[in-house]
Design an enzyme around this catalytic site. Sequence first.
Site, PDB file in Angstrom:
ATOM      1  N   GLY A   8       0.831  -1.209   0.000  1.00 45.85           N
ATOM      2  CA  GLY A   8       0.000   0.000   0.000  1.00 45.85           C
ATOM      3  C   GLY A   8       0.861   1.253   0.000  1.00 45.85           C
ATOM      4  O   GLY A   8       0.584   2.227   0.715  1.00 45.85           O
ATOM      5  N   ALA A   9       1.911   1.255  -0.837  1.00 50.54           N
ATOM      6  CA  ALA A   9       2.875   2.373  -0.824  1.00 50.54           C
ATOM      7  C   ALA A   9       2.525   3.479  -1.808  1.00 50.54           C
ATOM      8  O   ALA A   9       3.266   4.441  -1.944  1.00 50.54           O
ATOM      9  CB  ALA A   9       4.276   1.846  -1.112  1.00 50.54           C
ATOM     10  N   ARG A  33      -1.478  -1.526  -6.097  1.00 49.78           N
ATOM     11  CA  ARG A  33      -1.984  -1.897  -7.426  1.00 49.78           C
ATOM     12  C   ARG A  33      -1.640  -0.839  -8.464  1.00 49.78           C
ATOM     13  O   ARG A  33      -1.416  -1.162  -9.620  1.00 49.78           O
ATOM     14  CB  ARG A  33      -3.505  -2.087  -7.367  1.00 49.78           C
ATOM     15  CG  ARG A  33      -3.940  -3.302  -6.564  1.00 49.78           C
ATOM     16  CD  ARG A  33      -5.397  -3.239  -6.220  1.00 49.78           C
ATOM     17  NE  ARG A  33      -5.691  -2.031  -5.455  1.00 49.78           N
ATOM     18  CZ  ARG A  33      -6.902  -1.676  -5.025  1.00 49.78           C
ATOM     19  NH1 ARG A  33      -7.944  -2.415  -5.330  1.00 49.78           N
ATOM     20  NH2 ARG A  33      -7.053  -0.572  -4.320  1.00 49.78           N
ATOM     21  N   ARG A  34      -1.560   0.435  -8.090  1.00 46.09           N
ATOM     22  CA  ARG A  34      -1.326   1.504  -9.070  1.00 46.09           C
ATOM     23  C   ARG A  34       0.169   1.623  -9.390  1.00 46.09           C
ATOM     24  O   ARG A  34       0.916   2.348  -8.723  1.00 46.09           O
ATOM     25  CB  ARG A  34      -1.908   2.815  -8.558  1.00 46.09           C
ATOM     26  CG  ARG A  34      -3.443   2.826  -8.640  1.00 46.09           C
ATOM     27  CD  ARG A  34      -4.055   4.001  -7.935  1.00 46.09           C
ATOM     28  NE  ARG A  34      -3.955   3.908  -6.491  1.00 46.09           N
ATOM     29  CZ  ARG A  34      -4.495   4.772  -5.636  1.00 46.09           C
ATOM     30  NH1 ARG A  34      -5.174   5.803  -6.098  1.00 46.09           N
ATOM     31  NH2 ARG A  34      -4.361   4.606  -4.333  1.00 46.09           N
ATOM     32  N   TYR A 152     -15.629  -3.412   8.587  1.00 45.90           N
ATOM     33  CA  TYR A 152     -14.277  -2.824   8.623  1.00 45.90           C
ATOM     34  C   TYR A 152     -13.665  -3.095   9.998  1.00 45.90           C
ATOM     35  O   TYR A 152     -12.517  -3.554  10.095  1.00 45.90           O
ATOM     36  CB  TYR A 152     -14.319  -1.318   8.331  1.00 45.90           C
ATOM     37  CG  TYR A 152     -12.937  -0.687   8.434  1.00 45.90           C
ATOM     38  CD1 TYR A 152     -11.950  -0.992   7.502  1.00 45.90           C
ATOM     39  CD2 TYR A 152     -12.617   0.182   9.480  1.00 45.90           C
ATOM     40  CE1 TYR A 152     -10.668  -0.445   7.601  1.00 45.90           C
ATOM     41  CE2 TYR A 152     -11.341   0.729   9.587  1.00 45.90           C
ATOM     42  CZ  TYR A 152     -10.374   0.419   8.653  1.00 45.90           C
ATOM     43  OH  TYR A 152      -9.097   0.945   8.757  1.00 45.90           O
ATOM     44  N   PHE A 189      -8.114   7.467   2.471  1.00 48.02           N
ATOM     45  CA  PHE A 189      -8.939   6.445   3.121  1.00 48.02           C
ATOM     46  C   PHE A 189     -10.440   6.714   2.996  1.00 48.02           C
ATOM     47  O   PHE A 189     -11.214   5.842   2.588  1.00 48.02           O
ATOM     48  CB  PHE A 189      -8.527   6.360   4.603  1.00 48.02           C
ATOM     49  CG  PHE A 189      -9.338   5.407   5.427  1.00 48.02           C
ATOM     50  CD1 PHE A 189      -9.023   4.053   5.476  1.00 48.02           C
ATOM     51  CD2 PHE A 189     -10.427   5.853   6.174  1.00 48.02           C
ATOM     52  CE1 PHE A 189      -9.780   3.173   6.241  1.00 48.02           C
ATOM     53  CE2 PHE A 189     -11.181   4.980   6.941  1.00 48.02           C
ATOM     54  CZ  PHE A 189     -10.850   3.631   6.974  1.00 48.02           C
TER      55      PHE A 189
END
Length: 251
Positions: A8-9, A33-34, A152, A189
């Site tokens: 998640g960087a 993912r990006r 969550y 978020f």
Amino acid sequence: MSIVLITGASSGFGKACAKQFAAAGYDLLLNARRADRLEALKTELESAYPIKVYTMPFDVRDNSAVEAAFNALPEAWTQIDILINNAGLAVGRDAFQDGDLADWETMIDTNLKGLMYVSKVVVKGMITRKAGHIINVSSVAGQEVYPQGNLYCASKHAVTALSKGMRMDLLPYGIKVTNVSPGLAETEFSIVRFKGDTEKAAKVYEGFEALKPEDIADVIFFAATRPAHVNLEEITILPTAQSDSRTVFKG
Ligand code: NDP
Ligand code: 8X3
């Protein structure tokens, strides 16, 4: 120099951690993912600091993609010293009875199963070397439940429980496990949670000073740089205006 893997960087806490560890001279494995964002961050960090960055654009929910990415790692990158399990998200803020099954599955698959897949692969080398540090990003939502937080909160309670279980089982190998539980922090978020509704997202942080991604990176860096015999087991970090997952003072 040590190698740090951050999931998640591409945004928020993960990106802030990448900057902080890069400034201290660590080499970085960056996942999200990006891929375009990871490449831009790699270029920025490699030109600012004398470090190397290797990008790993995979979806943590896909175990075969996780395994393939680690199998393809060049030898020089295989000894991961610090794993920061940060990739995660909330999707939706509905009462349980109104919740969307697909949203729930996304949260469980990312926050719990993704963390599980990545850790399972990375821990093998740590066990062989009898050294390593796993830092799991949970949440105050992993300590206390709040209304419309149902799935969550459940996913983050599971992360907190898994941190405890990992710590017990990994004791014989000298592997540290730290669970980090932040409160309200302004990142992407809430934009993700409210499915792109930036107005609704901004309202979450109105009337008080929320945490910044750099605040979380600071405590993660502190935990990662304690002496070998010291492990910070649980770190809770809240904005000064927040006392628990349900109580925020908006002046
Ligand atoms: P951001 O939305 O800014 O960042 C989330 C990161 O997770 C992004 O880099 C995103 O990258 C990545 N990610 C999401 N899904 C996946 C996936 N399936 N595979 C790989 N990477 C993924 O949010 P934060 O920085 O705030 O969140 C980071 C962590 O902190 C999360 O686990 C969150 O639950 C937790 N947290 C957040 C708090 C807050 O108030 N902001 C408070 C407490 C905990 P990409 O989309 O490119 O894949
Ligand atoms: C993110 C913080 O309070 O929105 O974990 O759950 S909160």
